[in-house]
Design a protein around this motif. Structure first.
Motif, PDB file in Angstrom:
ATOM      1  N   THR A  78      32.683  31.795  10.199  1.00 50.09           N
ATOM      2  CA  THR A  78      31.861  32.459  11.721  1.00 50.09           C
ATOM      3  C   THR A  78      33.057  32.235  12.159  1.00 50.09           C
ATOM      4  O   THR A  78      33.544  31.113  12.729  1.00 50.09           O
ATOM      5  N   LEU A  79      33.219  33.254  12.993  1.00 50.35           N
ATOM      6  CA  LEU A  79      33.871  32.774  14.409  1.00 50.35           C
ATOM      7  C   LEU A  79      32.407  33.838  16.127  1.00 50.35           C
ATOM      8  O   LEU A  79      31.701  34.877  15.314  1.00 50.35           O
ATOM      9  N   ALA A  80      32.287  33.264  16.424  1.00 52.09           N
ATOM     10  CA  ALA A  80      31.479  33.698  17.776  1.00 52.09           C
ATOM     11  C   ALA A  80      31.985  33.185  18.881  1.00 52.09           C
ATOM     12  O   ALA A  80      31.767  32.856  19.654  1.00 52.09           O
ATOM     13  N   THR A  95      40.757  30.811   2.572  1.00 56.66           N
ATOM     14  CA  THR A  95      39.051  31.137   3.036  1.00 56.66           C
ATOM     15  C   THR A  95      38.492  32.495   4.234  1.00 56.66           C
ATOM     16  O   THR A  95      38.105  33.599   3.362  1.00 56.66           O
ATOM     17  N   TRP A  96      39.398  31.951   5.559  1.00 58.70           N
ATOM     18  CA  TRP A  96      39.374  33.306   6.122  1.00 58.70           C
ATOM     19  C   TRP A  96      39.788  34.598   5.646  1.00 58.70           C
ATOM     20  O   TRP A  96      40.804  34.865   5.369  1.00 58.70           O
ATOM     21  N   LEU A  97      38.953  35.322   5.933  1.00 54.97           N
ATOM     22  CA  LEU A  97      39.205  37.548   5.308  1.00 54.97           C
ATOM     23  C   LEU A  97      38.024  38.096   6.362  1.00 54.97           C
ATOM     24  O   LEU A  97      37.011  38.119   5.226  1.00 54.97           O
ATOM     25  N   MET A  98      38.135  38.029   7.568  1.00 55.89           N
ATOM     26  CA  MET A  98      36.875  38.250   8.025  1.00 55.89           C
ATOM     27  C   MET A  98      36.513  39.890   8.586  1.00 55.89           C
ATOM     28  O   MET A  98      36.237  40.896   8.715  1.00 55.89           O
ATOM     29  N   TYR A  99      37.420  41.160   7.000  1.00 50.83           N
ATOM     30  CA  TYR A  99      37.434  42.388   7.051  1.00 50.83           C
ATOM     31  C   TYR A  99      37.786  43.098   5.282  1.00 50.83           C
ATOM     32  O   TYR A  99      37.802  41.796   4.869  1.00 50.83           O
ATOM     33  N   ASP A 100      37.337  44.493   5.252  1.00 50.95           N
ATOM     34  CA  ASP A 100      37.180  44.638   4.512  1.00 50.95           C
ATOM     35  C   ASP A 100      38.562  45.070   4.001  1.00 50.95           C
ATOM     36  O   ASP A 100      39.368  45.809   4.519  1.00 50.95           O
ATOM     37  N   ILE A 147      42.183  39.017  14.103  1.00 49.38           N
ATOM     38  CA  ILE A 147      41.037  38.895  13.351  1.00 49.38           C
ATOM     39  C   ILE A 147      41.394  38.714  11.615  1.00 49.38           C
ATOM     40  O   ILE A 147      41.469  38.218  10.622  1.00 49.38           O
ATOM     41  N   ALA A 148      42.910  39.572  11.742  1.00 48.73           N
ATOM     42  CA  ALA A 148      43.157  39.592  10.706  1.00 48.73           C
ATOM     43  C   ALA A 148      44.875  38.784  10.048  1.00 48.73           C
ATOM     44  O   ALA A 148      45.094  38.366   9.114  1.00 48.73           O
ATOM     45  N   ASN A 149      44.792  38.077  11.666  1.00 48.86           N
ATOM     46  CA  ASN A 149      45.752  36.333  11.156  1.00 48.86           C
ATOM     47  C   ASN A 149      45.066  34.926  10.982  1.00 48.86           C
ATOM     48  O   ASN A 149      45.895  34.130  10.901  1.00 48.86           O
ATOM     49  N   MET A 150      43.982  35.473  10.995  1.00 55.33           N
ATOM     50  CA  MET A 150      42.790  33.425  10.844  1.00 55.33           C
ATOM     51  C   MET A 150      43.847  32.459   9.833  1.00 55.33           C
ATOM     52  O   MET A 150      43.294  32.118   9.601  1.00 55.33           O
TER      53      MET A 150
END
Length: 324
Positions: free
Chosen positions: A227-229, A126-131, A115-118
């Motif tokens: 998104t990621l599923a 644009t990928w930043l899936m965490y706070d 997730i951190a490396n997406m």
């Protein structure tokens, strides 16, 4: 990051013993309705499905006009393995906290590091899936699950990890019909939406636990919405309309080993022919597979071998008559 985590089932299932009632028709097709001694799988009305499914025999008409009987299989969720997890909670989480993702034929652990490396993985900032605390943005309600899985998902779910949980499908069952005796045809038919003039079914087959071997996941659509599923380690995930379903065969669902070193059997194609794992016991793929990923041998008759787990595919087409 590129470690493939293919978890083999922890339940050892005994070898299939073909009975005298197993037979091959004139098209070298085996009827897999045989007596077995296979551990946790039970013989229900002379066919092979795990406890937790309901199986009856009904009259049916196949795609080539053949009037015959079919197994009607009603199932909901698997009984042979746990579902999930799919999304890690924090970028510090290890692989046990998440599922898997497929990209360019490879299988990746969806752990915190993934997730951190997406942004680097997809070369897109644009990928930043965490706070700021490293907590991953995860859908946590049924409404969020439905909205984030919508093909027209909006900005509200950008950079969310989509996780639909079993609690959302407790009342959902699926019903399948497969021929009790497969009928092999002289030409194959593509699945709906695949080849030119395709008119076949969408579903590829059914696992022994009653779970669908599904059509390819719409990976490009998922990623284009940022998104990621993820799939779980068994290759499955959930939407509220389709229920739990597989997009990859990773070896975690129930399988039946073969005495001769052949790949284990993992279920049935929707045309009633057996579906087997990709690789034989010696880790090789059969070298004589046809366009549908099927071939014939004297023990099993005509049958299919699934594609590699990272391929987002099971089999390519059907060589047998099926139910519309």
């Amino acid at each position: 990051m590129q470690k493939i985590r293919l978890i083999m089932t922890s339940v050892l299932l005994a070898t299939v013993m073909l009975s005298a009632n197993s037979c091959k028709d004139e098209n070298n097709t085996t009827n897999f309705n045989h007596d077995t001694e296979i551990g946790t799988i039970v013989d229900v009305d002379s066919e092979l499905f795990l406890q937790g499914t309901t199986v009856t025999v009904v009259d049916c008409t196949l795609s080539n006009g053949t009037t015959t009987t079919c197994y009607q299989i009603i199932a909901s969720t698997p009984t042979d393995h746990e579902m999930g997890p799919w999304c890690p909670d924090n970028i510090s989480d290890d692989a046990e906290a998440g599922g898997i993702w497929i990209e360019n034929g490879e299988v990746y652990d969806v752990d915190g590091a993934f997730i951190a490396n997406m942004a680097n993985f997809y070369s897109d900032d644009t990928w930043l899936m965490y706070d700021e605390n490293g907590d991953v943005y995860v859908t946590n309600t049924e409404t969020d699950c439905i909205n984030a899985a919508n093909p027209d998902v909006g900005e509200d779910y950008k950079n969310y990890c989509v996780e639909c949980i079993p609690d959302y499908i407790t009342e959902l069952t699926r019903t399948w019909l497969i021929p009790t005796t497969p009928v092999k045809l002289t030409s194959y038919e593509y699945f709906a939406g695949m080849g030119p003039n395709s008119s076949g079914p969408l579903v590829r087959g059914i696992a022994f636990n009653g779970v669908e071997f599904s059509a390819s996941a719409p990976v490009d659509n998922i990623l284009s919405a940022y998104t990621l599923a993820p799939f779980d380690d068994a290759g499955g995930h959930i939407n509220v309309h389709q229920g739990y379903h597989y997009h990859a065969a990773t070896g975690k669902s129930a399988q039946i080993s073969q005495e001769d070193g052949h790949a284990p059997m993992i279920g049935y194609a929707i045309d009633g022919h057996g579906i087997f794992a990709q690789l034989n016991e010696d880790s090789t793929e059969p070298d004589d597979l046809d366009a549908c990923r099927g071939h014939y041998d004297d023990t099993r008759g005509y049958h299919y071998h699934v594609d590699a787990p990272g391929s987002n595919n099971f089999i390519n087409c059907l060589y047998g008559a099926y139910i519309y």
